[in-house]
Design an enzyme around this catalytic site. Sequence first.
Site, PDB file in Angstrom:
ATOM      1  N   CYS A 337       0.826  -1.221   0.000  1.00  0.00           N
ATOM      2  CA  CYS A 337       0.000   0.000   0.000  1.00  0.00           C
ATOM      3  C   CYS A 337       0.851   1.257   0.000  1.00  0.00           C
ATOM      4  O   CYS A 337       0.434   2.291   0.532  1.00  0.00           O
ATOM      5  CB  CYS A 337      -0.962   0.029   1.199  1.00  0.00           C
ATOM      6  SG  CYS A 337      -2.229  -1.243   1.117  1.00  0.00           S
ATOM      7  N   ALA A 338       2.042   1.182  -0.541  1.00  0.00           N
ATOM      8  CA  ALA A 338       2.930   2.353  -0.530  1.00  0.00           C
ATOM      9  C   ALA A 338       3.657   2.460  -1.871  1.00  0.00           C
ATOM     10  O   ALA A 338       4.880   2.316  -1.947  1.00  0.00           O
ATOM     11  CB  ALA A 338       3.913   2.250   0.632  1.00  0.00           C
TER      12      ALA A 338
END
Lengths: 380, 380
Positions: A337-338
Amino acid sequence: MIYLDNAATSYPKPEEVYKAVDKCFREYGANPGRSGHKLALKAGRGIYETRELICKLFNIDNPMQIIFTYNATDSLNLAIKGILKKGDHVITSGMEHNSVIRPIKALEKIGVENTIVECDHEGIIKINELKRAIKNNTKLIVITHASNVTGTLMPIKEIGKIAKERGVLFLVDAAQTAGVYNIDVNEMNIDLLAFPGHKSLMGPQGTGGLYIRQGIELNHMKEGGTGSKSESLLQPEIVPDRYESGTPNTPGIVGLGAGIKYILDIGIDNIRKHEENLTEYMLNGLKNIDEIKIYGPKDVKRRAAVISINIGDLDSSEVSYVLDQGFDIAVRSGLHCAPLAHKTLGSFEQGTVRFSIGYFNTKEDIDKALNAVRMIYEEM
Amino acid sequence: MIYLDNAATSYPKPEEVYKAVDKCFREYGANPGRSGHKLALKAGRGIYETRELICKLFNIDNPMQIIFTYNATDSLNLAIKGILKKGDHVITSGMEHNSVIRPIKALEKIGVENTIVECDHEGIIKINELKRAIKNNTKLIVITHASNVTGTLMPIKEIGKIAKERGVLFLVDAAQTAGVYNIDVNEMNIDLLAFPGHKSLMGPQGTGGLYIRQGIELNHMKEGGTGSKSESLLQPEIVPDRYESGTPNTPGIVGLGAGIKYILDIGIDNIRKHEENLTEYMLNGLKNIDEIKIYGPKDVKRRAAVISINIGDLDSSEVSYVLDQGFDIAVRSGLHCAPLAHKTLGSFEQGTVRFSIGYFNTKEDIDKALNAVRMIYEEM
């Protein structure tokens, strides 16, 4: 099962946390702050005690300045959207999680500008660029305390000083550090601190928090019953009620209190020391295996207990799958998620295999992980 | 302790719920939908099973149309603010909880109009007035299924029909009915259904849900990590991810599933029958005590298991205090976060003493409550 996915959620929890949740749930699972009967009052006290423990951990003066939320993402949304209005400018870094980047990107639509300050190849923010990015309309700086991909620690004390000097509010995302690294909101000039309950604070999922410095008023994102000023059709102004609507997660918050109490009893320095030792041990072990690419700083003092690697050109998801199925080792692969962080690190296409260490991991766990990596490398 | 505050939160829970939460928390408390290892997959399956159980309960077609939230207030805010834009008009009733009224009042600031339709002295909405209130720009009708003050059941099927005919979206607040009264989103033309997990669904606090009919797209209030489309800096469009950011309350949601399974096993009609019997028994008992004012419908078929009373002119908080301290009976006094409802009922100044009955209450509990009320009346 060797659990090395503590950056996603810590597991297991201290026995005290399991017990506190179950006890609250079974013995005083009433609605706090609404009714006035004994069970409701006991539930309310349980929540207040967790506020006090959080104050102790982060050197916060007033327990009422802590807002309980669903998770750190909820806290970050409340902080970012509560502060920023049309015409404002916000600064963040190229190592942030989507819980910071996505709200900021969503605000572009209503005319909030943003600058994403570049980070170096280890993921450390370029401080001079941060300084240069501050404009007249800069309202907020949002920085993660440690990257969830590489563990890279950001110089938040230095950034806090800059923010204060320039009259800009400072929001820290402590998702990977709260409970392991010293955070002092006064000394570090942190105006807003977002933290999850279920990671290093050792509490249950469904808990998170936001500290808001006294005197800062956010727009509330939600309104509803607060148990206070029931006669009014408008949200009450007092904190924390202003930002806490509806029934809270009482057993969860009480469990979070038990987690923090556990941390305070062991000592945060002892916890960090343990995690640093295992991180260093793993980094050294990995350096001895050919074709392992380690992302982030090599110095254990500059990173939290999160180690992202790749084995040659092997697909990170495949490696994680083999670790799980073949070795019973739980890690997380992909982009975590980055996506920005992976662009910074140059791992956007391949993703990485992330080992994240917690207080309950042992040297034996790391040995088994290193052995598994070595075997995957040898058979590739 | 005799617990008669089930409208605030149900207590106790079925043993199965306590066990399910503890088991999940201890045995597979990983992060669902993020990592791909066994524990994470098991956590993800646990959450999906709860979605399926909710579908069964409310006759929902697609489990992905259920959004998990922090509580019903969270669900209502998402629904109300996700639908309404500047220039829109929303209709609600004079019996709503602050979780409906306060978001609607907050939207006045951005130019969303509202009409609060009057209810009669028993709290039932005046249907003709509702019909007359619909305008060209009416986008949404929001109605509670049952009042949290008097238990008054609203004719939601009839309202659903009107909403459908007039092309207006229909949002039902099922805070007091989900798990006890039959709710069929298709038959009742419900477009959005908000429900708490911790009341009659017998799950833990920190859980709530929102059903969104397929094809309806809400503005999301939060953005963040979803474990899906991690490469994108924008919130993914797929449901439920679009509305579910950050780590969910896995043990809580699994516990909610256990609560719903318990309800389906017992049979929702049997649960309602039990609560109706006790409600009728209590209403009859109260009628035999002088100077007791009972609010809401006298017919048990027209009300849920929530009984609000006053004893003469006695202050409702004082009565509750005496019930707690003198008789070990837990109730809730005051305005119950529903000032409009109390205005409708004429109890805004005095508040009421609310007895709310749950599935685990017995006839003996009601006898003791009646006896306590009688004694308070006699000594006043």
